[in-house]
Design a protein around this motif. Structure first.
Motif, mmCIF file in Angstrom:
data_model
loop_
_atom_site.group_PDB
_atom_site.id
_atom_site.type_symbol
_atom_site.label_atom_id
_atom_site.label_comp_id
_atom_site.label_asym_id
_atom_site.label_seq_id
_atom_site.Cartn_x
_atom_site.Cartn_y
_atom_site.Cartn_z
ATOM 1 N N PRO A 1 0.825 -1.206 0.000
ATOM 2 C CA PRO A 1 0.000 0.000 0.000
ATOM 3 C C PRO A 1 0.861 1.258 0.000
ATOM 4 C CG PRO A 1 -0.765 -1.581 1.639
ATOM 5 C CD PRO A 1 0.549 -2.089 1.142
ATOM 6 N N ALA A 2 0.304 2.331 -0.493
ATOM 7 C CA ALA A 2 1.041 3.592 -0.538
ATOM 8 C C ALA A 2 1.529 3.966 0.856
ATOM 9 C CB ALA A 2 0.146 4.702 -1.096
ATOM 10 N N GLY A 3 2.797 4.331 0.934
ATOM 11 C CA GLY A 3 3.374 4.743 2.206
ATOM 12 C C GLY A 3 3.963 3.607 3.006
ATOM 13 N N ALA A 4 3.666 2.362 2.633
ATOM 14 C CA ALA A 4 4.201 1.217 3.371
ATOM 15 C C ALA A 4 5.582 0.862 2.842
ATOM 16 C CB ALA A 4 3.268 0.015 3.233
ATOM 17 N N LYS A 5 6.355 0.191 3.679
ATOM 18 C CA LYS A 5 7.691 -0.214 3.285
ATOM 19 C C LYS A 5 7.619 -1.253 2.172
ATOM 20 C CE LYS A 5 11.971 -2.198 5.120
ATOM 21 N NZ LYS A 5 12.629 -2.768 6.317
ATOM 22 N N LYS A 6 8.399 -1.050 1.137
ATOM 23 C CA LYS A 6 8.409 -1.980 0.014
ATOM 24 C C LYS A 6 9.233 -3.206 0.385
ATOM 25 C CE LYS A 6 9.285 -2.153 -4.965
ATOM 26 N NZ LYS A 6 9.837 -1.424 -6.121
ATOM 27 N N ARG A 7 8.601 -4.363 0.432
ATOM 28 C CA ARG A 7 9.263 -5.561 0.913
ATOM 29 C C ARG A 7 10.238 -6.138 -0.104
ATOM 30 N NH1 ARG A 7 5.358 -9.886 2.698
ATOM 31 N NH2 ARG A 7 7.209 -10.716 3.713
ATOM 32 N N GLY A 8 10.120 -5.740 -1.362
ATOM 33 C CA GLY A 8 11.003 -6.288 -2.371
ATOM 34 C C GLY A 8 12.315 -5.537 -2.507
ATOM 35 N N ILE A 9 12.548 -4.573 -1.638
ATOM 36 C CA ILE A 9 13.728 -3.735 -1.761
ATOM 37 C C ILE A 9 14.994 -4.565 -1.581
ATOM 38 C CG2 ILE A 9 13.839 -3.105 0.692
ATOM 39 C CD1 ILE A 9 14.579 -0.262 -0.237
ATOM 40 N N MET A 10 16.008 -4.250 -2.385
ATOM 41 C CA MET A 10 17.271 -4.972 -2.306
ATOM 42 C C MET A 10 18.063 -4.524 -1.080
ATOM 43 S SD MET A 10 17.524 -7.168 -4.781
ATOM 44 C CE MET A 10 19.264 -7.480 -5.102
ATOM 45 N N PRO A 11 18.934 -5.395 -0.566
ATOM 46 C CA PRO A 11 19.756 -5.033 0.592
ATOM 47 C C PRO A 11 20.835 -4.038 0.196
ATOM 48 C CG PRO A 11 20.413 -7.175 -0.243
ATOM 49 C CD PRO A 11 19.182 -6.775 -1.012
ATOM 50 N N PRO A 12 21.585 -3.516 1.163
ATOM 51 C CA PRO A 12 22.678 -2.597 0.821
ATOM 52 C C PRO A 12 23.648 -3.239 -0.164
ATOM 53 C CG PRO A 12 22.281 -2.604 3.185
ATOM 54 C CD PRO A 12 21.445 -3.703 2.612
ATOM 55 N N LEU A 13 24.194 -2.425 -1.040
ATOM 56 C CA LEU A 13 25.154 -2.936 -2.010
ATOM 57 C C LEU A 13 26.414 -3.435 -1.303
ATOM 58 C CD1 LEU A 13 24.683 -0.086 -4.590
ATOM 59 C CD2 LEU A 13 24.295 -2.509 -5.080
ATOM 60 N N PRO A 14 27.027 -4.493 -1.808
ATOM 61 C CA PRO A 14 28.245 -5.016 -1.176
ATOM 62 C C PRO A 14 29.337 -3.953 -1.111
ATOM 63 C CG PRO A 14 27.374 -6.597 -2.753
ATOM 64 C CD PRO A 14 26.590 -5.331 -2.942
ATOM 65 N N LEU A 15 29.896 -3.789 0.067
ATOM 66 C CA LEU A 15 30.970 -2.814 0.267
ATOM 67 C C LEU A 15 32.254 -3.599 0.532
ATOM 68 C CD1 LEU A 15 31.806 0.096 0.406
ATOM 69 C CD2 LEU A 15 30.972 0.224 2.752
ATOM 70 N N THR A 16 32.883 -4.044 -0.543
ATOM 71 C CA THR A 16 34.069 -4.884 -0.462
ATOM 72 C C THR A 16 35.298 -4.059 -0.093
ATOM 73 O OG1 THR A 16 34.477 -4.539 -2.813
ATOM 74 C CG2 THR A 16 33.132 -6.452 -2.197
ATOM 75 N N MET A 17 36.400 -4.744 0.183
ATOM 76 C CA MET A 17 37.631 -4.036 0.508
ATOM 77 C C MET A 17 38.106 -3.211 -0.681
ATOM 78 S SD MET A 17 38.206 -4.477 3.616
ATOM 79 C CE MET A 17 39.758 -3.573 3.580
ATOM 80 N N GLY A 18 37.956 -3.752 -1.889
ATOM 81 C CA GLY A 18 38.351 -2.988 -3.065
ATOM 82 C C GLY A 18 37.543 -1.710 -3.205
ATOM 83 N N ALA A 19 36.239 -1.809 -2.989
ATOM 84 C CA ALA A 19 35.382 -0.629 -3.072
ATOM 85 C C ALA A 19 35.717 0.367 -1.968
ATOM 86 C CB ALA A 19 33.918 -1.045 -2.985
ATOM 87 N N ARG A 20 36.041 -0.146 -0.791
ATOM 88 C CA ARG A 20 36.435 0.739 0.311
ATOM 89 C C ARG A 20 37.714 1.501 -0.039
ATOM 90 N NH1 ARG A 20 34.071 -0.660 5.447
ATOM 91 N NH2 ARG A 20 32.625 -2.402 5.226
ATOM 92 N N ARG A 21 38.673 0.790 -0.634
ATOM 93 C CA ARG A 21 39.913 1.459 -1.044
ATOM 94 C C ARG A 21 39.612 2.553 -2.066
ATOM 95 N NH1 ARG A 21 41.468 -3.841 -2.251
ATOM 96 N NH2 ARG A 21 42.278 -4.923 -0.422
ATOM 97 N N PHE A 22 38.769 2.211 -3.017
ATOM 98 C CA PHE A 22 38.439 3.178 -4.059
ATOM 99 C C PHE A 22 37.796 4.426 -3.465
ATOM 100 C CE2 PHE A 22 35.549 5.102 -7.069
ATOM 101 C CZ PHE A 22 36.343 5.252 -8.194
ATOM 102 N N LEU A 23 36.823 4.239 -2.591
ATOM 103 C CA LEU A 23 36.129 5.378 -1.997
ATOM 104 C C LEU A 23 37.075 6.221 -1.149
ATOM 105 C CD1 LEU A 23 32.790 3.620 -1.009
ATOM 106 C CD2 LEU A 23 33.094 5.344 -2.794
ATOM 107 N N ALA A 24 38.033 5.561 -0.489
ATOM 108 C CA ALA A 24 38.969 6.285 0.366
ATOM 109 C C ALA A 24 40.018 7.043 -0.436
ATOM 110 C CB ALA A 24 39.658 5.307 1.319
ATOM 111 N N ILE A 25 40.413 6.487 -1.588
ATOM 112 C CA ILE A 25 41.509 7.069 -2.363
ATOM 113 C C ILE A 25 41.016 7.983 -3.480
ATOM 114 C CG2 ILE A 25 43.478 6.520 -3.863
ATOM 115 C CD1 ILE A 25 43.729 3.870 -2.313
ATOM 116 N N LEU A 26 39.934 7.576 -4.150
ATOM 117 C CA LEU A 26 39.479 8.305 -5.333
ATOM 118 C C LEU A 26 38.008 8.705 -5.270
ATOM 119 C CD1 LEU A 26 41.245 6.099 -8.042
ATOM 120 C CD2 LEU A 26 41.951 8.367 -7.254
ATOM 121 N N GLY A 27 37.359 8.465 -4.154
ATOM 122 C CA GLY A 27 35.937 8.746 -4.039
ATOM 123 C C GLY A 27 35.624 10.069 -3.371
ATOM 124 N N PRO A 28 34.355 10.350 -3.174
ATOM 125 C CA PRO A 28 33.929 11.630 -2.599
ATOM 126 C C PRO A 28 34.471 11.909 -1.203
ATOM 127 C CG PRO A 28 32.084 10.511 -3.639
ATOM 128 C CD PRO A 28 33.214 9.530 -3.617
#
Length: 283
Positions: free
Chosen positions: A183-210
């Protein structure tokens, strides 16, 4: 608060190069799925994907792929879950033969993980139906049944498993999942979980990310994940998971060098060459 929008506006060249890097490495095969796809039938592919995801800890990508391949060769397809289960010494011997020693943080738990994934498959004999008939939220909850998949509110392995199962090929097995209409306003149960935050992605965000100038390592875990979700979407609007998948290979050890170097001819063809301090000098 780190602003992705401001970063994109202030660093257009780096942002564009990062998009090109994602596009370039998005087709690098996932080490778990590379082995799991060899299994006969979707049920076996799901089971081996779950096993590989749980074992993916404190070893390089190539090492995990070699171990999963060795386990699959020793106990192919349904031998992962059929009774009688392999004895612990048989399973441990595969690990020792692959790594050359018992020196691994998960070594004492490998047999238990193997048996637990097998038990999960026996509890859900039609794993394909299990995946199709559940929302990602329900899958996330069910995966807590597996030893070392995680029990707390943050379950990075469970999140990674869900994306490997549901993401369209070649990034995942492409399983269609249930996406409840709420229903409108209710939490969407099909929502995907948080995106995987791997060590490689962490390095990228720390070195070249925002957050490179504000200290990504010092951010709270929730803010790190929120930043990753937002920036991954900015780098690939049609599929943020492509960003998460590609960035896991940033400065990640491969067969002979970093995987990103191996895929860009020793950095020579890397879009990030002018921005990355780890880039090898061009001849």
């Amino acid at each position: 608060m780190v602003s992705v929008r401001r970063f994109v506006q202030d660093e257009p060249a780096l942002y564009k190069a990062s998009q090109e890097f994602v596009a370039l490495l998005a087709n690098v095969p996932d080490p778990v799925l590379s082995v799991a796809r060899r299994a006969n039938g979707l049920n076996a592919q799901i089971a081996w994907t779950l096993l590989g995801t749980v074992l993916f800890q404190d070893r390089s990508y190539t090492e995990i792929e070699r171990l999963l391949e060795a386990l699959y060769m020793k106990f192919p397809d349904e031998l992962l879950w059929t009774l009688p289960v392999p004895a612990a010494p048989q399973i441990n011997a595969v690990v020792v033969d692959t790594f050359g020693s018992r020196n691994w943080s998960l070594f004492e738990h490998v047999a238990g993980i193997f048996w637990s994934v097998g038990l999960f498959a026996r509890r859900h004999p039609d794993l394909a139906a299990w995946a199709r008939e559940r929302t990602p939220e329900e899958m996330w909850r069910d995966l807590g049944e597996i030893y070392f998949m995680g029990k707390k509110s943050v379950r990075p392995k469970a999140c990674a498993a869900i994306y490997r199962l549901l993401a369209p090929a070649p990034l995942g097995l492409g399983i269609e999942f249930r996406n409840d209409v709420r229903p409108a306003g209710a939490k969407k149960r099909g929502i995907m979980p948080p995106l995987p935050l791997t060590m490689g992605a962490r390095r990228f965000l720390a070195i070249l990310g925002p957050a490179r100038d504000t200290g990504f390592a010092d951010m709270e875990p929730e803010k790190k994940q929120a930043l990753a979700n937002t920036y991954f979407a900015a780098l690939c609007k049609e599929s943020p998971y492509r960003s998460a998948h590609a960035l896991q290979f940033f400065l990640e050890i491969g067969s002979e060098d970093f995987i990103c170097r191996e895929r860009t001819e020793g950095c020579a063809k890397c879009p990030l060459y002018d921005f990355c301090d780890y880039a090898l000098c061009r001849e």
